[in-house]
Scaffold this active site. Structure first.
Site, PDB file in Angstrom:
ATOM      1  N   GLU A  59       0.834  -1.207   0.000  1.00 54.40           N
ATOM      2  CA  GLU A  59       0.000   0.000   0.000  1.00 54.40           C
ATOM      3  C   GLU A  59       0.865   1.253   0.000  1.00 54.40           C
ATOM      4  O   GLU A  59       1.708   1.449   0.848  1.00 54.40           O
ATOM      5  CB  GLU A  59      -0.929  -0.004   1.219  1.00 54.40           C
ATOM      6  CG  GLU A  59      -1.865  -1.196   1.290  1.00 54.40           C
ATOM      7  CD  GLU A  59      -2.860  -1.243   0.124  1.00 54.40           C
ATOM      8  OE1 GLU A  59      -2.963  -0.258  -0.623  1.00 54.40           O
ATOM      9  OE2 GLU A  59      -3.542  -2.285  -0.020  1.00 54.40           O
ATOM     10  N   CYS A  63      -7.467  -0.897   8.044  1.00 50.34           N
ATOM     11  CA  CYS A  63      -6.088  -1.001   7.556  1.00 50.34           C
ATOM     12  C   CYS A  63      -5.602   0.360   7.104  1.00 50.34           C
ATOM     13  O   CYS A  63      -4.509   0.809   7.475  1.00 50.34           O
ATOM     14  CB  CYS A  63      -5.993  -2.051   6.443  1.00 50.34           C
ATOM     15  SG  CYS A  63      -6.210  -3.721   7.095  1.00 50.34           S
ATOM     16  N   HIS A  90      -1.129  -5.782   2.301  1.00 53.80           N
ATOM     17  CA  HIS A  90      -2.436  -6.436   2.338  1.00 53.80           C
ATOM     18  C   HIS A  90      -2.338  -7.817   1.703  1.00 53.80           C
ATOM     19  O   HIS A  90      -1.712  -7.967   0.644  1.00 53.80           O
ATOM     20  CB  HIS A  90      -3.446  -5.608   1.515  1.00 53.80           C
ATOM     21  CG  HIS A  90      -4.445  -4.866   2.345  1.00 53.80           C
ATOM     22  ND1 HIS A  90      -4.878  -3.611   2.025  1.00 53.80           N
ATOM     23  CD2 HIS A  90      -5.132  -5.222   3.469  1.00 53.80           C
ATOM     24  CE1 HIS A  90      -5.775  -3.219   2.923  1.00 53.80           C
ATOM     25  NE2 HIS A  90      -5.945  -4.167   3.805  1.00 53.80           N
TER      26      HIS A  90
HETATM   27  N1  PCA Z   1      -8.154  -5.993   7.097  1.00 55.28           N
HETATM   28  C1  PCA Z   1      -9.053  -4.864   7.255  1.00 55.28           C
HETATM   29  C2  PCA Z   1      -8.913  -4.448   8.688  1.00 55.28           C
HETATM   30  C3  PCA Z   1      -8.201  -5.541   9.376  1.00 55.28           C
HETATM   31  C4  PCA Z   1      -7.677  -6.411   8.304  1.00 55.28           C
HETATM   32  O1  PCA Z   1      -6.929  -7.377   8.447  1.00 55.28           O
HETATM   33  C5  PCA Z   1      -8.828  -3.762   6.230  1.00 55.28           C
HETATM   34  O2  PCA Z   1      -8.405  -4.072   5.098  1.00 55.28           O
HETATM   35  O3  PCA Z   1      -9.068  -2.610   6.518  1.00 55.28           O
END
Ligand code: PCA
Length: 208
Positions: A78, A141, A165
């Protein structure tokens, strides 16, 4: 030290691969730097507070947050955190933010500061599918990445910060019966190992 965080399960998912991936690297030493893992709550207030506490407690040289992004087919590095909380599902406290700022009066966005293109190249060389993503969503996140970058900025911390992610795990997809991409968490562990190696090399080439 390098701090790696995962998240607890949320949104009806029985588990969160980021949790086991963070635990897998806890206590490692990479390029002479100890790695510590912590699991963050999926909570509109507590996630940011926990991230801030960890920064103050450990004063890390780098922070790699890891989270689950259902529907993504590759690991997403990200690039940006936006100052928006707009939840499609409620958090684990039952709170569903709708168009609120992560930090009232904060900058519209922060860019991640880890060497993402170098990490991406190293992942590709290792045969791990990944890409640079320009949105971490508007859920916990994104909010956690924003909170950590904001804390680093206002506290003049030296920490480099980024977010990885991960797709759903095969077990989660099999149990859900949904037509969704998945990735074995073991590949996620390798991806974090690769990222940690690149980060430690970057830190020794650019000492703070
Ligand atoms: N994914 C979520 C919040 C916690 C996680 O593991 C997200 O992509 O915001």
């Amino acid at each position: 030290m390098i701090l790696v965080t995962g998240f607890e399960p949320f949104g009806g998912h029985p588990s969160n691969p980021s949790e086991e991936i963070a635990h897998a690297v806890d206590g490692r030493v990479v390029g002479g730097l100890p790695v510590r893992a912590a699991i963050l709550p999926v909570h509109h207030v507590e996630a940011g507070l926990a991230a801030r506490r960890l920064l103050h407690e450990h004063d890390p040289l780098a922070v790699l947050h890891v989270g689950l992004a259902a529907g993504r087919a590759r690991i997403a590095l990200e690039r940006v955190a936006v100052n928006v909380m707009d939840y499609e599902v409620a958090d684990n406290a039952g709170y569903q933010a709708s168009g609120e700022p992560c930090v009232a009066g904060g900058p519209a966005a922060y860019l991640a500061t880890l060497p993402l293109p170098v990490i991406l190249d190293a992942l590709a060389r290792d045969g791990i599918p990944a890409y640079l993503s320009n949105t971490a969503g508007t859920y916990l996140c994104n909010q956690t990445l924003y909170a950590t970058l904001h804390t680093v900025s206002v506290a003049s911390s030296r920490a480099l910060v980024g977010f990885m992610h991960l797709p759903l795990s095969p077990t989660m997809v099999a149990a859900s019966g949904l037509d969704q991409p998945s990735m074995d968490p073991a590949i996620g562990v390798r991806a974090v190992e690769v990222a940690l190696r690149v980060i430690s090399e970057h830190l020794s080439a650019h000492p703070s």
